[in-house]
Design an enzyme around this catalytic site. Structure first.
Site, mmCIF file in Angstrom:
data_model
loop_
_atom_site.group_PDB
_atom_site.id
_atom_site.type_symbol
_atom_site.label_atom_id
_atom_site.label_comp_id
_atom_site.label_asym_id
_atom_site.label_seq_id
_atom_site.Cartn_x
_atom_site.Cartn_y
_atom_site.Cartn_z
ATOM 1 N N SER A 114 0.809 -1.225 0.000
ATOM 2 C CA SER A 114 0.000 0.000 0.000
ATOM 3 C C SER A 114 0.841 1.273 0.000
ATOM 4 C CB SER A 114 -0.938 0.006 1.211
ATOM 5 O OG SER A 114 -0.195 0.113 2.415
ATOM 6 N N LYS A 188 0.827 4.611 6.915
ATOM 7 C CA LYS A 188 0.295 5.440 5.826
ATOM 8 C C LYS A 188 0.968 6.811 5.883
ATOM 9 C CE LYS A 188 -2.860 2.246 4.942
ATOM 10 N NZ LYS A 188 -2.751 1.354 3.760
#
Length: 332
Positions: A114, A188
């Site tokens: 990701s 993230k």
């Protein structure tokens, strides 16, 4: 009587001076003294004393070998000391590692794609856990590790089926030498912070407080919005809006807007900021904040800052002018 006999047999006309007797002749009366040498009347001990040999040489000979024995014993003692101290050194190292992991820096493993291309699956990153303890909050552009706010990770972390390997991993992760297989953590990039308004329409770009972001870190071949345009969204105070750099392969804030917080992550869930890729060695690199997050006006308060500063500066100037006018009128 024996001493006198020895003196007589030596041929000396005068009685023997007791002080001249050797220690050997006095110290061994049980043997009846030492027999004199018929030729010179000297005892064997006297000959040895005059020639400088005898017991002195015998004493010197073993003394020459003593250093070798001493060195061997010293080496053996050092080896024994090392093995005795080794468990203590290991214990101290583990305690220090635990303290560092708890309060300063912790290693985390990247579990997915990701965050490509910034981070690859299997990379090990070091996360700063110290500055948040002193009140530092995540900033736009930071790559952060945070605990699952709830419902972001539906799958249980994978664990090794080998009990021995699992035990070793648990011990090493406890002291911070290896990422834990039990923790539900995500990594993230922070796009917006509390009070910001964030959106991404069509194919992008992402806008924060109306300012478009230039995002060179986004995975090649994907758009800034990926397959999930959104917004505008107001990030609540005490929250952050996070997105993966691989916008088509990241279940980030965009996909959890129906949950409490509207997709934002509470600041209290943030473990710390990832600041370096530590492993593998071929991928060692720092993780700085991209320049696009330094644009003027990006902050939600930025648009109001110049007028507010101007107002604050105008107040004392106005008061000073009025005071001078009053003085001039009073003087006139």
């Amino acid at each position: 009587m024996g001493d006198l006999v020895i003196g007589a047999r030596s041929g000396a006309g005068e009685p023997e001076d007791p002080g001249s007797r050797t220690a050997d002749s006095v110290g061994d009366p049980g043997a009846g003294g030492q027999q004199a040498d018929r030729s010179g009347g000297r005892t064997a001990a006297g000959v040895a004393a005059e020639s400088g040999t005898g017991d002195d040489e015998a004493a010197d000979t073993p003394g020459e070998a003593r250093p070798a024995k001493s060195d061997t014993a010293s080496r053996e003692h050092k080896q024994r000391s090392f093995w005795k101290e080794l468990p203590i050194l290991i214990g101290i190292a583990l305690v220090l590692a635990l303290v560092i992991k708890t309060f300063f820096v912790q290693a985390f493993s990247i579990p997915s794609e990701s965050m490509q291309d910034t981070l690859q699956k299997g990379d090990r990153v070091l996360v700063d856990k110290l500055t948040p303890r002193f009140g530092a909050k995540p900033e736009r552009g930071d790559v952060v590790v945070f605990h699952d706010p709830g419902g972001w990770l539906n799958e249980e972390p994978e664990q090794s089926g080998n009990g021995v390997l699992r035990g070793v991993q648990n011990v090493l992760s406890f002291v911070g030498l290896m990422p834990s297989a039990d923790e539900k953590d995500l990594i993230k990039r922070v796009i917006a912070v509390g009070g910001d308004t964030v959106e991404c329409q069509g194919s992008g770009p992402v806008k924060v407080n109306g300012v478009a972001l230039d995002e060179p870190y986004v995975y090649p071949g994907t758009t800034p919005c990926g397959d999930k345009p959104f917004g505008p969204v107001k990030v609540p105070d005490g929250g952050i809006w996070v997105m993966g750099d691989h916008r088509n392969d990241s279940l980030d804030s965009r996909f959890h807007m129906d949950q409490p917080g509207g997709g934002s992550v509470p600041v209290g869930n943030v473990v710390g900021r990832a600041f370096v890729i530590a492993w593998p060695a071929s991928r060692w690199n720092t993780l700085p904040v991209p320049d696009t997050f330094s644009q003027p006006g990006l902050s939600a308060a930025g648009a109001f800052a110049p007028p507010a500063l101007g107002l604050v500066g105008a107040v004392p100037v106005t008061l000073l002018i009025r005071r001078r006018r009053r003085r001039a009128e009073a003087a006139g």
